[in-house]
Design a protein around this motif. Structure first.
Motif, mmCIF file in Angstrom:
data_model
loop_
_atom_site.group_PDB
_atom_site.id
_atom_site.type_symbol
_atom_site.label_atom_id
_atom_site.label_comp_id
_atom_site.label_asym_id
_atom_site.label_seq_id
_atom_site.Cartn_x
_atom_site.Cartn_y
_atom_site.Cartn_z
ATOM 1 N N ARG A 158 0.823 -1.204 0.000
ATOM 2 C CA ARG A 158 0.000 0.000 0.000
ATOM 3 C C ARG A 158 0.863 1.263 0.000
ATOM 4 O O ARG A 158 0.514 2.255 -0.625
ATOM 5 C CB ARG A 158 -0.921 0.026 1.229
ATOM 6 C CG ARG A 158 -2.120 -0.901 1.124
ATOM 7 C CD ARG A 158 -3.208 -0.501 2.115
ATOM 8 N NE ARG A 158 -3.801 0.783 1.750
ATOM 9 C CZ ARG A 158 -4.058 1.744 2.621
ATOM 10 N NH1 ARG A 158 -3.748 1.602 3.897
ATOM 11 N NH2 ARG A 158 -4.625 2.882 2.215
ATOM 12 N N ARG A 159 1.994 1.212 0.693
ATOM 13 C CA ARG A 159 2.834 2.408 0.745
ATOM 14 C C ARG A 159 3.393 2.764 -0.632
ATOM 15 O O ARG A 159 3.697 3.933 -0.894
ATOM 16 C CB ARG A 159 3.956 2.251 1.770
ATOM 17 C CG ARG A 159 5.021 1.224 1.467
ATOM 18 C CD ARG A 159 6.084 1.213 2.563
ATOM 19 N NE ARG A 159 5.504 0.987 3.884
ATOM 20 C CZ ARG A 159 5.447 1.927 4.839
ATOM 21 N NH1 ARG A 159 5.936 3.134 4.605
ATOM 22 N NH2 ARG A 159 4.913 1.658 6.009
ATOM 23 N N ASP A 160 3.532 1.788 -1.524
ATOM 24 C CA ASP A 160 3.997 2.092 -2.883
ATOM 25 C C ASP A 160 2.960 2.941 -3.622
ATOM 26 O O ASP A 160 3.306 3.932 -4.279
ATOM 27 C CB ASP A 160 4.265 0.805 -3.656
ATOM 28 C CG ASP A 160 5.404 -0.007 -3.057
ATOM 29 O OD1 ASP A 160 6.471 0.588 -2.787
ATOM 30 O OD2 ASP A 160 5.228 -1.219 -2.844
ATOM 31 N N TYR A 161 1.698 2.549 -3.501
ATOM 32 C CA TYR A 161 0.639 3.353 -4.101
ATOM 33 C C TYR A 161 0.534 4.705 -3.394
ATOM 34 O O TYR A 161 0.233 5.727 -4.029
ATOM 35 C CB TYR A 161 -0.691 2.609 -4.022
ATOM 36 C CG TYR A 161 -0.692 1.309 -4.784
ATOM 37 C CD1 TYR A 161 -0.681 1.299 -6.179
ATOM 38 C CD2 TYR A 161 -0.692 0.081 -4.123
ATOM 39 C CE1 TYR A 161 -0.674 0.104 -6.884
ATOM 40 C CE2 TYR A 161 -0.681 -1.114 -4.816
ATOM 41 C CZ TYR A 161 -0.672 -1.102 -6.203
ATOM 42 O OH TYR A 161 -0.654 -2.287 -6.896
ATOM 43 N N GLY A 162 0.783 4.698 -2.093
ATOM 44 C CA GLY A 162 0.755 5.946 -1.340
ATOM 45 C C GLY A 162 1.781 6.943 -1.841
ATOM 46 O O GLY A 162 1.516 8.160 -1.860
ATOM 47 N N TYR A 276 -7.229 5.561 -10.299
ATOM 48 C CA TYR A 276 -6.679 4.865 -9.135
ATOM 49 C C TYR A 276 -5.169 4.757 -9.320
ATOM 50 O O TYR A 276 -4.697 4.636 -10.457
ATOM 51 C CB TYR A 276 -7.274 3.456 -8.987
ATOM 52 C CG TYR A 276 -8.779 3.446 -8.858
ATOM 53 C CD1 TYR A 276 -9.390 3.575 -7.611
ATOM 54 C CD2 TYR A 276 -9.595 3.329 -9.984
ATOM 55 C CE1 TYR A 276 -10.769 3.581 -7.484
ATOM 56 C CE2 TYR A 276 -10.969 3.337 -9.873
ATOM 57 C CZ TYR A 276 -11.552 3.468 -8.619
ATOM 58 O OH TYR A 276 -12.926 3.488 -8.511
ATOM 59 N N PRO A 277 -4.384 4.759 -8.237
ATOM 60 C CA PRO A 277 -2.936 4.623 -8.390
ATOM 61 C C PRO A 277 -2.524 3.349 -9.131
ATOM 62 O O PRO A 277 -1.526 3.350 -9.856
ATOM 63 C CB PRO A 277 -2.434 4.614 -6.942
ATOM 64 C CG PRO A 277 -3.440 5.419 -6.196
ATOM 65 C CD PRO A 277 -4.752 5.073 -6.835
ATOM 66 N N ALA A 278 -3.276 2.274 -8.960
ATOM 67 C CA ALA A 278 -2.937 1.035 -9.665
ATOM 68 C C ALA A 278 -2.975 1.229 -11.170
ATOM 69 O O ALA A 278 -2.204 0.598 -11.912
ATOM 70 C CB ALA A 278 -3.895 -0.087 -9.258
ATOM 71 N N MET A 279 -3.833 2.125 -11.657
ATOM 72 C CA MET A 279 -3.904 2.357 -13.091
ATOM 73 C C MET A 279 -2.740 3.207 -13.575
ATOM 74 O O MET A 279 -2.338 3.117 -14.728
ATOM 75 C CB MET A 279 -5.237 2.998 -13.474
ATOM 76 C CG MET A 279 -6.440 2.100 -13.198
ATOM 77 S SD MET A 279 -6.186 0.370 -13.685
ATOM 78 C CE MET A 279 -5.823 0.531 -15.425
#
Length: 377
Positions: A158-162, A276-279
């Motif tokens: 999660r911190r990577d997306y953060g 979304y950060p995943a995208m």
């Protein structure tokens, strides 16, 4: 015939539109600003492309009439986050064919809570029949599952997306047009309420009222502009059978780079569609900007440090997703950067890539576009 973006414009982004404001006014404000930026008048325009979810019952021709535009070329696009790239692709071909000389592309919506609820409930038949009856609002749950799958595939946390969300909020602090410009720390991100595990509050794009526009024309020497080197589109690349970890960009990126004559390593700015950060991760990977291994390290060393400028407006996650204008937001930002008009957040980049992504069907976005731009004067 080389074609360029020669002007950009936006209407104000806001979470709380005034009662008297309607979608046509939002779009008109963006068009007026773009024409002023290009030094042109409505009488100079002979082409229009428009994308909006909330303009109805009016259509593109009705908007053109209200703006006093006399046109030889007109289109309306309804592909959400991929609309900007699709409209630009058609506009470039129209100018090359001599069907129009100056084309305005505009996208936007008046998006309050009620309009958003209606949009997500009746987005398309798949949503209305199969997703809306489920106890969830919008696509958050779908992209939560995609994010879980991406975390497992790439070894992300999660911190990577953060770090992506925090970096974009830092850019937004330098953008007076962003809805959210207050500081965001990694601790803030990680402690925010969960929306759909693992997505928290700062992973989900905020819908706003707003509009974006660009003016496209044949190259004009002596004028700052963003030259269009390539623009490609992909529709239904995986027929909704894929795992969502890659997008339609993967099928069109090689041809886009080849046509532009630009290598991914030459890109100084990436404006990718960030619902979304995943995208963000998926599109950077599909474009060849994010390595196949070490995604977390790339995020920490390239995106968080601004070694690679990504979504310098703050992206939709911090500037706001202006309805259908989400796909136009990145195009406006990239053009402004290449024309040296980004103010405090200005970066030194000669080439930029812009991606669009949108129209969630049963599972993931069905449409993707990629545009490569070059600074020219």
């Amino acid at each position: 015939m080389p074609t360029s973006i020669i002007g950009t414009g936006q209407s104000a982004y806001t979470r709380h539109p005034s009662p008297g404001l309607d979608t046509a006014q939002v779009l008109a404000q963006a068009v007026t600003a773009a024409l002023a930026d290009a030094g042109l008048a409505p009488s100079d325009v002979d082409g229009l492309a428009l994308s909006s979810f909330t303009l109805g019952p009016d259509h593109a021709i009705d908007f053109a009439w209200r703006m006093g535009l006399k046109l030889g070329w007109l289109m309306q696009d309804t592909n959400g986050g991929a609309s900007a790239g699709g409209m630009l692709q058609h506009a470039v071909r129209a100018i090359e064919a001599g069907d129009a000389n100056v084309i305005v592309l505009v996208a936007g919506d008046r998006m309050d809570q009620g309009a958003f609820a209606r949009l997500v409930a009746r987005y398309n038949r798949a949503t209305e029949d199969h997703l809306a009856p489920l106890p969830m609002a919008g696509p958050n749950a779908l992209f939560a599952m995609l994010t879980q799958r991406q975390m497992a595939s790439l070894g992300l946390e999660r911190r990577d997306y953060g770090r992506i969300a925090v970096a974009q909020r830092g850019w937004a602090a330098q953008n007076p047009g962003a809805v959210y410009g207050t500081a965001l720390t990694l601790e803030d991100y990680l402690s925010a309420p969960l929306v759909a595990d693992p997505l928290g509050r700062y992973d989900c794009v905020p819908p706003v009222t707003g509009g974006d526009a660009v003016v496209v024309a044949a190259d004009r020497s002596g004028k700052a502009r963003a030259r269009v080197l390539s623009v490609r589109a992909s529709y239904n690349a995986d027929q909704q059978d894929g795992d969502g970890l890659s997008t339609g960009l993967r099928t069109i990126a090689p041809a886009s780079w080849a046509e532009s004559g630009v290598d991914p390593s030459d890109v100084g700015l990436a404006c990718v569609y960030d619902d979304y950060p995943a995208m963000v991760v998926a599109q950077l990977a599909d474009l060849g900007l994010l390595p196949e291994t070490g995604a977390g390290r790339f995020i920490a060393e390239k995106i968080a440090t601004r070694a690679l400028a990504v979504n310098t407006s703050g992206g939709q996650l911090s500037a706001g997703q202006a309805g259908a204008a989400g796909g136009m937001h990145g195009l406006v930002e990239a053009a402004r950067q290449l024309m040296g008009r980004a103010g405090e957040r200005q970066v030194d980049a000669r080439h930029a890539v812009v991606s669009g992504y949108g129209m969630v069907l049963y599972r993931f976005g069905a449409c993707a576009t990629t545009t490569v731009l070059e600074a020219a004067a």
